[in-house]
Design a protein around this motif. Structure first.
Motif: not given
Length: 616
Positions: A113, A233, A259-260, A262-264, A266, A287
């Protein structure tokens, strides 16, 4: 091997220990309970465990155990954090002095990461509890978490999971709704990051009012730019309740991510309600790429056939078959060199003959190949004395009632039915336990003089019924155990001189005869454990004459070579915890189980013992 999904779970277990029939049992020893634990990282909350309690979980490493200071006899709170062995090496615990929450850092190098991930697992006591009231002069648990959050958010991403005991209405936002309005751009500084969340949370409970803890959680989310996953979600888009009490259901267990992150994410799920707790486990899947190290797997403990008349009849018939007779003749006719290769080869060939018969015997009796029997339908572990079919039936009804709470809408009738059944079940178990103990007491009075063996079997059953069977050695990876014992046991003895006499001894080294083999085999006991070759004593006793000749020939090869077969020197090592850190191999005592040595090797030892008595 790389794995691109990391699962993290949190579960308020409402106490890991319970009492039945006067004994204290641990839920971690219950297979039904452990079925709900299958994440890479799992945190159990409100364990109600003392600092000296053994909380080892099979297949996991216990990273940290936190116990709340004890007040009186009752134990409250408590946290236990576990991780799979292939994940634990990338996790660092952050020191803290709170008994309500703990922080763990996921290394950015191990999990591929861009930054480190700081995970907080928390149990926030109910606002009306005596413990919360006693902390009014101090910072609350949520205030302490918010202080740490502001510190760790500058070094990486953050996740908060656990039972926060916060009630939040779905209309109350965890972000600033008008933060992205264009008219504000001229007023706000250029470095200001606006909230850009375009969707709200949903909750199946519409009439919930946001309480004091809920307001604190919303303030925490807004100040740290973090978002609640419940109700928005994939996997929990409707806001499923996480707690089912006798007076209602609610969402009190949360997963909050920066907040950053959220894209990880699943998916996020609230697992089904079970009879083991009044809370549901919550699970988030991220992820992230991390290496999955292949652990060294030891040889499984062998299991032999249950010997009976049917097995004996089939074994005798197969022993006299043409194929077996041909293999036996081939073994007897082959010349063997009395050296290491010849001894190991002869031992392996004889073992193969027995194993071929064993495979055909299992096939003929419809038993599975390998060392295990067909698995029967699993029933609840009968930890309670007197747990009979009536208890089993009511327990199944209780499970069905708990599952109904996880499906569809939850109403007062379902909750009333579940907790009514649970009360009846506990009452029935107590009744059956009293009846069982009274029956056993009457049996003891009768058996004391008539059958002492049965008498002591019953005594030992009661004596060891509350024995802790959890395995602390599971906290250490198998490859670490291998390296430790390999270094400990493989000591270089090349410089040491043997004082054993050399040369031929007329009283010890004469050829082994068939009569000696027969005498040694007859002295073997029945119903004993088998060795790694799965050959039982009963198989040796019912072998044909030609097969016994093969055994006699093998013994003479070993005697002439003065070398013990390599396969006969293997043994099972069981680490027994002494004291200290459970993750340090040096704090264990190694117990070697010689019962798993092959029975043919035991026969050879029995045969040689009388030769040690040299006549004068």
């Amino acid at each position: 091997m790389l794995k691109n999904k990391l699962t993290i779970s949190s579960w308020n277990v409402h106490g890991l220990f319970y009492r039945e029939d006067g004994n204290r049992y641990c839920k971690l020893n219950d297979p039904d309970f452990c079925e709900n634990i299958n994440s890479d990282i799992i945190c159990l909350l409100e364990t109600k465990a003392d600092k000296d309690d053994n909380l080892c979980l099979k297949g996991y490493t216990l990273l940290k155990k936190v116990a709340r200071p004890r007040k009186g006899k009752a134990i409250h709170g408590g946290i236990a954090l576990y991780a799979r062995t292939n994940v634990s090496k990338g996790i660092t615990l952050i020191k803290g002095n709170s008994s309500e929450f703990l922080w763990a850092k996921l290394s950015k190098t191990c999990f591929s990461h861009s930054s480190d991930i700081f995970v907080c697992f928390a149990y926030n006591s109910p606002i009306q509890s005596s413990y919360s009231k006693s902390l009014k002069s101090e910072l609350t648990t949520l205030e302490k978490i918010e202080q740490d959050l502001s510190k760790f958010s500058n070094s990486g991403e953050t996740i908060i999971m656990g039972d926060l005991n916060a009630h939040i209405n779905e209309n109350d936002l965890d972000f600033i709704s008008s933060d992205h309005v264009k008219s504000l751009q001229d007023i706000l500084p250029n470095s200001y990051l606006a909230d850009n969340v375009q969707y709200r949370r949903y909750c199946t409970k519409k009439n919930i009012k946001t309480d004091e803890y809920g307001k604190r959680v919303l303030e925490l989310c807004i100040s740290s730019r973090s978002r609640i996953l419940n109700g928005r979600t994939l996997g929990d888009t409707l806001g499923k309740p996480t707690s089912h009490q006798y007076n209602g259901s609610a969402v009190v267990d949360y997963c909050i991510v920066s907040n950053n992150m959220l894209k990880n994410v699943c998916f996020f799920t609230v697992k089904d309600f079970t009879v083991h707790s009044d809370h549901c486990p919550i699970n988030v899947c991220l992820s992230l790429n991390f290496s999955q190290v292949q652990q060294k797997v030891g040889r499984p403990i062998p299991k032999g056939l249950h010997w009976n008349n049917e097995v004996q009849k089939c074994y005798t018939e197969m022993m006299l078959s043409k194929e077996v007779e041909s293999n036996v003749k081939s073994f007897l006719s082959k010349d063997r060199v009395p050296q290491r290769n010849g001894v190991d080869e002869a031992t392996e060939d004889l073992t193969d003959i027995f194993n071929n018969i064993l495979d055909k015997l299992r096939s003929h009796l419809n038993l599975p190949k390998g060392n295990r029997f067909k698995s029967k339908k699993r029933k609840r572990k009968k930890s309670s004395l007197g747990f009979d079919s009536e208890c089993e039936s009511m327990y199944r009804n209780l499970i069905q009632s708990s599952r109904s709470l996880s499906k569809g809408s939850v109403n007062e009738e379902k909750l009333k039915n579940y907790y009514g059944l649970k009360k009846q079940f506990k009452k029935l178990v107590r009744k059956k336990t009293r009846q069982y103990k009274a029956k056993m007491l009457d049996s003891l009075l009768e058996l004391e003089d008539k059958n002492p063996k049965a008498y002591w079997d019953i005594i030992n059953k009661f004596k060891y019924s509350d024995k802790d069977i959890s395995d602390q050695s599971s906290n250490i990876p198998s490859d670490e155990w291998y390296n430790y014992f390999n270094k400990l046991l493989n000591v270089d003895c090349s410089n040491e001189q043997d004082d054993f006499p050399t040369g031929f001894n007329v009283f010890l080294d004469y050829d082994i005869h068939m009569q000696e083999v027969l005498k040694a085999i007859k002295s073997l006991k029945n119903n004993t454990s088998v060795g790694f070759d799965c050959i039982s004593n009963e198989m040796l006793k019912h072998s044909s004459v030609n097969m016994l000749n093969c055994i006699c020939k093998l013994f003479n090869i070993i005697l002439k070579s003065t070398l013990f077969p390599s396969s006969w020197t293997e043994s099972m090592i069981k680490p027994l915890f002494k004291s200290g850190d459970v993750r340090d191999p040096s704090n264990y005592r190694e117990i070697l189980s010689y019962d798993l040595n092959v029975q043919i090797g035991n026969t050879y030892s029995i045969l040689l013992n009388p030769r040690n008595i040299i006549p004068t």
